[in-house]
Design a protein around this motif. Structure first.
Motif, PDB file in Angstrom:
ATOM      1  N   CYS A  65      -6.114  -1.113  -0.522  1.00  7.11           N
ATOM      2  CA  CYS A  65      -6.104  -1.334   0.926  1.00  7.11           C
ATOM      3  C   CYS A  65      -6.876  -1.702   1.387  1.00  7.11           C
ATOM      4  O   CYS A  65      -7.414  -1.296   1.635  1.00  7.11           O
ATOM      5  CB  CYS A  65      -4.073  -0.288   1.349  1.00  7.11           C
TER       6      CYS A  65
ATOM      7  N   CYS B 203       0.838  -1.103   0.048  1.00  2.00           N
ATOM      8  CA  CYS B 203      -0.107   0.076  -0.248  1.00  2.00           C
ATOM      9  C   CYS B 203       0.232   1.127   0.454  1.00  2.00           C
ATOM     10  O   CYS B 203       1.529   1.529   0.902  1.00  2.00           O
ATOM     11  CB  CYS B 203      -1.129   0.072   1.389  1.00  2.00           C
TER      12      CYS B 203
ATOM     13  N   THR C 219       1.251  -1.312   4.131  1.00  2.00           N
ATOM     14  CA  THR C 219       1.167  -2.908   4.654  1.00  2.00           C
ATOM     15  C   THR C 219       1.133  -3.918   2.965  1.00  2.00           C
ATOM     16  O   THR C 219       1.068  -2.711   1.911  1.00  2.00           O
ATOM     17  CB  THR C 219      -0.712  -2.765   4.723  1.00  2.00           C
TER      18      THR C 219
ATOM     19  N   GLY D  42      -6.029   2.803   0.929  1.00  2.00           N
ATOM     20  CA  GLY D  42      -4.886   3.143   0.111  1.00  2.00           C
ATOM     21  C   GLY D  42      -4.538   2.801  -1.567  1.00  2.00           C
ATOM     22  O   GLY D  42      -5.277   1.229  -1.521  1.00  2.00           O
TER      23      GLY D  42
ATOM     24  N   CYS E 262      -0.092   3.149   3.746  1.00  2.00           N
ATOM     25  CA  CYS E 262       0.244   2.935   4.898  1.00  2.00           C
ATOM     26  C   CYS E 262       1.618   1.623   4.833  1.00  2.00           C
ATOM     27  O   CYS E 262       2.511   1.336   6.518  1.00  2.00           O
ATOM     28  CB  CYS E 262      -0.424   2.646   5.616  1.00  2.00           C
TER      29      CYS E 262
ATOM     30  N   CYS F 232      -6.503   0.338   4.900  1.00  5.90           N
ATOM     31  CA  CYS F 232      -6.466   2.270   4.752  1.00  5.90           C
ATOM     32  C   CYS F 232      -7.344   2.557   3.684  1.00  5.90           C
ATOM     33  O   CYS F 232      -7.725   3.708   3.696  1.00  5.90           O
ATOM     34  CB  CYS F 232      -5.343   2.127   5.138  1.00  5.90           C
TER      35      CYS F 232
END
Ligand SMILES: [Zn+2]
Ligand SMILES: [Zn+2]
Length: 377
Positions: free
Chosen positions: A145, A130, A135, A150, A133, A148
């Motif tokens: 994501c 992501c 991830t 994103g 963030c 979040c």
């Protein structure tokens, strides 16, 4: 003279980058061009080639031309850009727009990218992350994501296994050229691309005037995509089992493979034929071969994503893509890294990194910085 030009931005090549990161990358590249200017391979007929480049943090600049090799080298050193390109085509007027250039012919080229070859290692180094963030997870990439919302982007890594596979496919291209097209082995120049694959430049004037369609046919032939389906090949073979390689070209490849393995083979003939094709086809990127107005990475220059050089491969057996193209210094640099999966360069493992400040040799820091996943601290 560095002729003023049209700027073309490709979103994927514009990466967010702060000024100190840009300055660091430019000076690292400049050091290479200063010390190793002899490594940059400029064409003899330089006046008829189109050049292009991408500055760090900027978009593509093309339709450039140089009067001499010295002029080109001086400009490459001065700019020390992220990437330098040169056309495989020769033109009457290289600086004009594409349809007014006066195309005079183009060397045949091939591009092999490890990303296009399915190898089992991909799971260990390809993932999504992501942008917001950081991830991350295994491919396939989710639409967004899950943590979040994103945007999730793909990260393609590389390792010895996929680079070996790419090398094998490059060797197959050489086989097709010399055995099926009668190309002199000395006319084939093989280069490591500086990233995940190999480029082949063919200096055989018989190909130079070919248009897109003819080039597409050559690429598709090497990929085996013009062959009849395995079941009909198997049906033909079943009528008369080959005792050894027969005919020429793909016929010779398939019959030779089937004759050699048929005795102790447990599977069906159709499966054996599929194997014969899969193990001998060369997965070239046909869109590169067919683009006759392309600017292609200039040999001896640095790749914009990795800092590795597009390096000539003199011996396929001895060429080590983890070593030979790694030309930037080992001088340590401190980076603040948002996220970067584990990777390998010069046979050393680095990472994974997550929201940390690390000190890395310059040659290992570049790919993090060019991807916008870290900044010079
Ligand atoms: Zn996220
Ligand atoms: Zn791999």
């Amino acid at each position: 003279m560095w002729i003023p030009s049209i700027h073309i931005s490709r979103s994927c090549e514009k990466r967010r980058m702060n000024e100190s990161t840009k300055a660091f990358l430019k000076s690292a590249y400049k050091e290479y061009y200063f010390k190793e200017s002899d490594s940059v391979e400029l064409p003899d007929d330089i006046g008829s080639r189109e050049f292009g480049y991408i500055p760090f943090g900027g978009g593509m600049v093309r339709h450039l031309s140089f009067g001499s090799q010295g002029e080109a080298l001086a400009e490459i050193l001065r700019q020390s850009p992220s990437s330098v390109y040169c056309s495989n085509a020769r033109y009457e007027f290289p600086t004009r727009p594409i349809d007014e250039k006066g195309w005079l012919g183009a060397e045949l080229i091939f591009d092999i990218d490890a990303t296009d070859i399915s190898t089992s290692c991909k799971r260990s180094h390809d993932q999504w992350y992501c942008e917001k963030c950081f991830t991350s997870g295994r491919l396939p990439r989710p639409a967004k994501c899950p943590k979040c919302g994103g945007s999730a982007v793909e990260f393609h890594g590389v390792c010895e296994e996929c680079l070996d596979a790419a090398k094998e496919h490059a060797a197959r291209v050489v086989g097709f050229l010399t055995e099926d097209f009668g190309v002199d082995p000395g006319a084939v120049k093989i280069y490591f691309s500086g990233n995940r694959g190999y480029h082949l430049h063919i200096f055989d004037p018989r190909f130079d005037s070919l248009g897109q369609q003819a080039r597409a046919e050559i690429a598709e032939y090497m990929k085996g995509s013009t062959l009849p389906p395995p079941q009909s090949l198997a049906a033909t073979l079943r009528r008369r089992m080959p005792e050894g390689p027969q005919g020429a070209g793909w016929t010779k490849r398939v019959t030779g493979y089937v004759a050699e393995r048929n005795q102790n083979y447990g599977g069906t003939l159709q499966k054996l034929v599929s194997e014969a094709v899969a193990s001998q086809r060369a997965l070239v990127d046909a869109s590169v071969t067919t683009d006759i107005h392309r600017v292609f990475r200039l040999a001896g220059t640095l790749h914009g994503d990795t800092g590795m050089a597009k390096k000539q491969v003199k011996s396929m057996a001895q060429f080590d893509p983890q070593e030979a193209p790694v030309v930037l210094s080992s001088r340590p640099v401190k980076l603040s890294v948002s996220y970067y999966p584990r990777y390998r360069i010069k046979h050393r493992d680095f990472g994974p990194f997550e929201s940390e400040v690390v000190e890395l040799p310059t040659f290992a820091a570049v790919s993090i910085l060019t991807r916008g996943l870290g900044e010079v601290a």
